[in-house]
Scaffold this active site. Structure first.
Site, PDB file in Angstrom:
ATOM      1  N   THR A  57      -2.391   6.741   6.141  1.00 49.62           N
ATOM      2  CA  THR A  57      -1.201   5.908   6.325  1.00 49.62           C
ATOM      3  C   THR A  57      -0.092   6.767   6.907  1.00 49.62           C
ATOM      4  OG1 THR A  57      -1.901   4.659   4.421  1.00 49.62           O
ATOM      5  CG2 THR A  57       0.361   4.346   5.146  1.00 49.62           C
ATOM      6  N   LYS A 108      -0.488  -1.797   8.552  1.00 54.64           N
ATOM      7  CA  LYS A 108      -0.735  -1.154   7.262  1.00 54.64           C
ATOM      8  C   LYS A 108       0.555  -1.044   6.442  1.00 54.64           C
ATOM      9  CE  LYS A 108      -2.222   1.472   3.997  1.00 54.64           C
ATOM     10  NZ  LYS A 108      -3.249   1.137   3.042  1.00 54.64           N
ATOM     11  N   CYS A 149       0.339   4.608  -2.578  1.00 54.34           N
ATOM     12  CA  CYS A 149       0.439   3.727  -1.404  1.00 54.34           C
ATOM     13  C   CYS A 149       1.737   2.947  -1.420  1.00 54.34           C
ATOM     14  CB  CYS A 149      -0.726   2.765  -1.395  1.00 54.34           C
ATOM     15  SG  CYS A 149      -2.290   3.601  -1.632  1.00 54.34           S
TER      16      CYS A 149
END
Ligand code: SAJ
Length: 439
Positions: free
Chosen positions: A130, A215, A269
């Protein structure tokens, strides 16, 4: 394109399951990690992470000869980068006097550099980590081109975000829809062909920067929605309402689905990715920034709740903190709000004994961890539920009463439902419900 051999850099929560999955589907995989402990553990056929089903699959992949591990990359048809992109702990940016967190891209940079000596014409390089928008084109491609070949014509480059949920990784890797962004349409196509090896969900080609943004949007959407749930919990306490009941009723509306409040947002995340938008466009990402602040403040809100439950300062109070993981039924303590709550309670002088069933042996520095639930509870004055682990959800009032002299229960994750805790002599305090429930 035919991919006989691939090299996966980074054998963590994403790289290792992905490497194992490719190997299980007949591809020769070299898994690369710079941490010698990871290499030794995997070579012995053991796992350094917890993921249901992965251990058996890893052992089969190694035994079949398809998966090997190494400390440096080697020539291959495709290279996948799945290294961490945390934010800097001690470095922040600033916009209009407000600090924001900045992505630490050093692992991506060095993994990309490690590929350069092995890059050949016709290879594919995929970034999975990411990353802030434009990382593939502005950071990865220029490094790769130092080999003298031209990205897009001599070799292919793509960005493909992982979207799997820890605990469900092996199923979601195969079944989830996959987005693959190429720096050219041919690069995207090469990526589609690579992942078609094991992905059964639909694969959607796009451009690299769109894939990066997709994302970040997914996790930012979730963060903002959790922030509003946490804010609803605060509002409910102000108005004497039980937020869990209010959320249940509001979610009966066909177009409303409110997420759960809790002690904060953790993991590697959702608590990280929105910062990549803030960092790259602080003037525009205002709502995203505010959501981050709300979620980061939530552990303080929990401590305030604990203080109210005791009705006096926390100095010297013995508290059993149940759960340190960032969410239910995982062993991952990264960015865990539960850990933050424990630290804050200790700063107030509370004597906290924590118990994390998925990592009982791994006391974190500065946190006193018990090896068992019994040991954590035996001399507590209050029990604080910080993670909704199944094991905690299954506790009955009679079981808990037998294990602890504590009569104050503070539930931040709505695990103590469905039983009459007052009848067993407990005072139950729930996050998002200011009045004591049943008592
Ligand atoms: N949380 C709440 N309330 C909720 C849901 C979650 O407070 O209603 C908290 C959790 O307790 C945890 C944090 O949010 O502390 C994040 O948990 P999560 O289950 O929402 O997400 P992760 O971090 O385990 O995985 C997410 C997933 N993204 C989305 O669901 C949009 C996963 O699909 C991604 O692959 C992963 O991030 C990732 O790697 O980006």
């Amino acid at each position: 394109m035919k991919f006989n051999k691939i090299c996966i850099l980074g054998l963590g929560y994403i790289g290792l399951p992905t490497a194992t999955m490719f190997a299980a589907n007949g591809v020769k995989v070299v898994g690369v990690d710079t941490n010698p402990h990871v290499i030794e553990t995997l070579r012995a056929g053991r796992l350094h992470i917890h993921e249901p089903g992965l251990g058996e699959m890893l052992q089969k992949a190694i035994a079949s000869g398809n998966l090997s591990v190494a400390s440096a990359p080697e020539p291959a048809d495709a290279f996948l980068i799945a290294v961490p992109t945390p934010f800097y702990e001690n470095q922040t940016g600033e916009y209009r006097g407000q600090p924001y967190k900045k992505a630490d891209m050093r692992a991506v940079t060095s993994a990309t550099e490690a590929i350069v000596p092995h890059l050949r014409k016709g290879n594919l390089v995929v970034l999975e980590s990411t990353s802030p928008p434009r990382t593939t084109v502005d950071l990865v491609v220029p490094i790769l081109e130092t080999c003298g070949l031209k990205a897009g014509s001599d070799f292919y480059v793509a960005y493909s975000p992982e979207r799997v949920l820890p605990g469900q990784i092996l199923r979601e890797l195969v079944e989830n829809a996959r987005v693959i962004g190429g720096i050219t349409p041919e690069s995207a196509q090469a990526g589609v062909e690579l992942y078609a090896t094991f992905v059964r969900g639909p694969i959607h080609p796009t451009d690299a920067t769109t894939a990066e943004m997709v994302k970040l949007m997914e996790n930012t959407y979730r963060d903002v929605n959790i922030a509003i749930a946490n804010e609803f919990a605060r509002l409910a306490e102000r108005f004497g309402v039980d937020v869990w009941e209010a959320i249940r009723l509001a979610s009966l509306h066909p177009r409303v689905k409110i997420l759960n409040p809790g002690p904060g947002v953790g993991g590697h995340c959702i608590s990280v990715d929105p910062w990549f938008f803030v960092e790259t466009a602080p003037d525009l990402a205002q709502l995203i920034w505010m959501a981050r602040r709300v979620n980061d403040e939530q552990p303080h809100f929990v401590v305030e709740k604990v203080r109210r439950a005791f009705g006096q300062p926390l100095n010297g109070k013995r508290i059993a903190a149940l759960g340190l993981a960032y969410k239910a039924d995982v062993d991952d303590l990264r960015e865990s709000p539960a850990v933050e709550v424990v630290h804050l309670l200790q700063q107030e002088g509370a004597v906290v004994t924590a118990f994390e069933p998925y990592k009982p042996e791994n006391g974190l520095p500065g946190i006193h961890s018990a090896m068992s639930l019994e040991a954590a509870l035996q001399s507590a004055e209050a029990v604080l539920f910080l993670v909704g682990h199944t094991q905690f959800r299954a506790l009955t009032p009679a079981q808990l009463a037998a294990l602890t002299p504590a009569r104050i229960l503070i539930d931040t994750v709505n695990v103590l439902t469905g039983s009459d805790w007052t009848a067993a002599g407990f005072q139950l305090w729930r996050l998002g419900a200011e009045k004591r429930i049943n008592g």
